[in-house]
Design an enzyme around this catalytic site. Structure first.
Site, PDB file in Angstrom:
ATOM      1  N   TYR B  36     -77.357  16.503 -39.649  1.00 48.60           N
ATOM      2  CA  TYR B  36     -76.323  16.862 -38.670  1.00 48.60           C
ATOM      3  C   TYR B  36     -75.601  18.091 -39.227  1.00 48.60           C
ATOM      4  O   TYR B  36     -76.221  18.890 -39.923  1.00 48.60           O
ATOM      5  CB  TYR B  36     -75.403  15.628 -38.480  1.00 48.60           C
ATOM      6  N   LYS B  91     -93.563  -0.671 -20.876  1.00 49.59           N
ATOM      7  CA  LYS B  91     -94.460   0.483 -20.937  1.00 49.59           C
ATOM      8  C   LYS B  91     -94.146   1.363 -22.140  1.00 49.59           C
ATOM      9  O   LYS B  91     -95.053   1.830 -22.837  1.00 49.59           O
ATOM     10  CB  LYS B  91     -94.290   1.284 -19.646  1.00 49.59           C
TER      11      LYS B  91
END
Lengths: 387, 387
Positions: B36, B91
């Site tokens: 970050y 899925k």
């Protein structure tokens, strides 16, 4: 940054910083028929009958969309969605590491307010909350306001409210450590962008009556020509003593300097502040006031940098804010919930206060649980909780 | 499903089925400054200069959006985005478990084609590929066509092409095992929805010249009034012998019945098929032809069910198709890439063919690598590869 450090940074980013994984292994027919067809149909049917069951049986109730259009990324400005993605991945990683939440970066191929709002509305059923990030002012205000109005889930622009919450937490402790209360302080806010506006609002809500906001043209006041609607609102809510002039004029005798602007303030100006001055110079990587200089004239100094004490870091707020909102099944994040988050952060260190210890460090494990508990409790008090 | 099985299904769904995690722990200042701020800014700047670097330094190049509007979910129909979410989570879990890819469900609060297209376009910079799922026909055709035209990344409607790829793979092996080639077969396709249209197209592309498509009104032919544009196109491309009448009329003497409709076909009709008939009855959970009945009249029988041999399961195709497309950096998924995927699936079992073994099982570890290698190679041949 040195070449070697640069290489380490690029190596750390290879392949991206996030993974999505199945919570259960799908290695045989039985597990597949539970997680997917035919078993999943039962869960779908149950949610179709009663949508509140989605809270229990899907991942969305603890899933944050980290949404950006890439227009105000770090100090880099408008770099677009692809270049913004590493920041959003980092933010999502922080949600996971600091609060155990799931978060997914959504970077947008539009900077139009109507299109941003419509797009986020349409994908909203996929998520439990929306963290807006690095969207430039003043568009960020309208995007957030409209999404808050339309969506039944928390919407939180972290550049505004994350910063504001941590600033308030730190300022309360800075007041205490210098023998004052928030109400005693005359504050100058330098910067009227996302962070400046939100900090001003939360400081007003916390009981600070005397605030002057400055932008690149000097003190914001009602008599100034060409104010945007946001700045006109700021002018009406602040500066009751009717100051006019420059930032230097505002700072003369002020108790608090809050820099959220990336401007630079000269030592000659800092020395005109009141005794026991408090300087929060939050621009990164270059604070508005050099910390060495600030220490010569102020009793308490905070920055946004990890290499100085008193780092004002949003990571103290946003993970716990969302975790608490999710724990309570909150429909929104109220102003009171933000105030409660700030109080929780300040109380974590209130037993050990010192001029160089007014906020917990980013890795203090007490912060997340304290913030989430306070936010969830306040959500229930405010009547926005569903759990 | 029994009560106990139902409880196990709900337990398996508690909290949802997916997690997002950081690929590196963020437990100290050093790791945080790499993943970050301030480190990430270097990576952002590099991508802003050269967007192709996003392929290496973000997660999107191996990230699939599983997009649905919830209008055609399993056999449940139009149950809306929230109720569709468990299927999309499943899925996404399959993408992870079967191909090591990342996938995120995006369920949409709109069923309008223009809005679906605009929404997916605007979030597309977040993803490396778009898997459309459970969007009802005929809207699914237009959604896919417009997104394929506009986006520089793979767009793949799995209900169409996943099914079509596995059907072609299985049918090629069924022909072989009964001593024929694809070109020898006269095929009846029952169903002119997403799967029926896509299966018809891929079978035509694979060299089957004689196909009759039936919908609820019987055989699709050019003389029929009120054909949609999709069915008019089907009529022009199929049924060269000019059949008219019912499904039963079409099936008389046919070599292959391909059911993708959820209709029911009587034994008296099945018995009119040619010798060495091939019956693929793919409706779930109730095949169009009862498998016991089919076996009395056909040499090869396949279904969509996991409790019978020869399961036609999309999971044989979509994980490897996306993995191969991503490996090649493919800008799109061409018709040739789908044909290559089908060939790869059929070749996995070609050395061990039998009437009850014309496709690999869903858990055959050879399938994913074979499909992805074939798809990537074809992408390079077709000139759509960037890597």
């Amino acid at each position: 940054m040195s070449f070697d450090a640069g290489r380490a940074v690029f190596r750390a980013h290879e392949g991206g910083k996030l993974v999505v994984r199945s919570r259960m292994p799908l290695t045989d027919r039985e597990s597949l028929s539970l997680a997917y067809t035919p078993g999943v149909a039962e869960v779908c049917s149950a949610i179709a009958e009663d949508e509140t069951l989605a809270r229990t049986y899907t991942w969305r109730s603890r899933l944050v969309a980290v949404v950006s259009d890439g227009t105000a990324v770090l100090g880099l400005g408008n770099i677009g969605p692809a270049a913004a993605l590493p920041v959003m991945e980092g933010k999502a990683a922080l949600f996971s590491e600091f609060a155990g939440l799931n978060a997914v970066p959504i970077v947008l191929d539009t900077t139009d307010v109507d299109e941003i709002v419509a797009t986020v509305e349409r994908i909203a059923p996929s998520f439990g909350g929306i963290n807006l990030e690095d969207i430039s002012a003043p568009r960020c205000f309208e995007v957030e306001a409209r999404l808050r109005e339309r969506l039944p889930i928390p919407v939180f622009h972290d550049d505004q409210h994350g910063t504001a919450i941590v600033v308030l937490a730190a300022l309360r402790n800075a007041a205490t450590v210098t023998g004052r209360t928030l109400g005693d302080l005359r504050v100058v806010v330098s910067g009227a962008g996302a962070a400046g506006v939100a900090c001003t609002k939360i400081l007003l809500a916390a009981g600070i009556g005397d605030i002057a906001v400055c932008d690149s043209k000097g003190i914001v006041h009602g008599g100034r020509a060409g104010l945007t609607s946001v700045k006109a609102e700021l002018a009406a809510a602040t500066n009751h003593s009717g100051l006019t002039g420059s930032l230097a004029d505002a700072m003369r005798g002020a108790d608090v300097f809050l820099g959220v602007s990336a401007g630079f303030v000269d030592e000659d100006v800092v020395r005109t502040m009141a005794d026991q001055a408090i300087v929060f110079a939050l621009a990164n990587p270059d604070p508005e006031v050099d910390p060495e200089v600030a220490h010569r004239h102020a009793a308490v100094v905070a920055t946004g940098r990890s290499d100085y004490p008193n780092q004002i870091n949003n990571v103290l707020a946003f993970p716990g804010v969302f975790a608490g909102a999710f724990d309570a099944g909150a429909r929104s994040i109220t102003e009171n919930m933000k105030l409660a988050a700030a109080t929780a952060i300040s109380e974590v260190v209130s037993g050990a206060l010192a001029p160089d210890y007014i906020v917990p460090t980013p890795f203090d494990p007490r912060v997340g649980p304290a913030v989430s508990a306070a936010v969830a409790e306040q959500a229930r008090r405010d009547g926005v909780a569903r759990a």
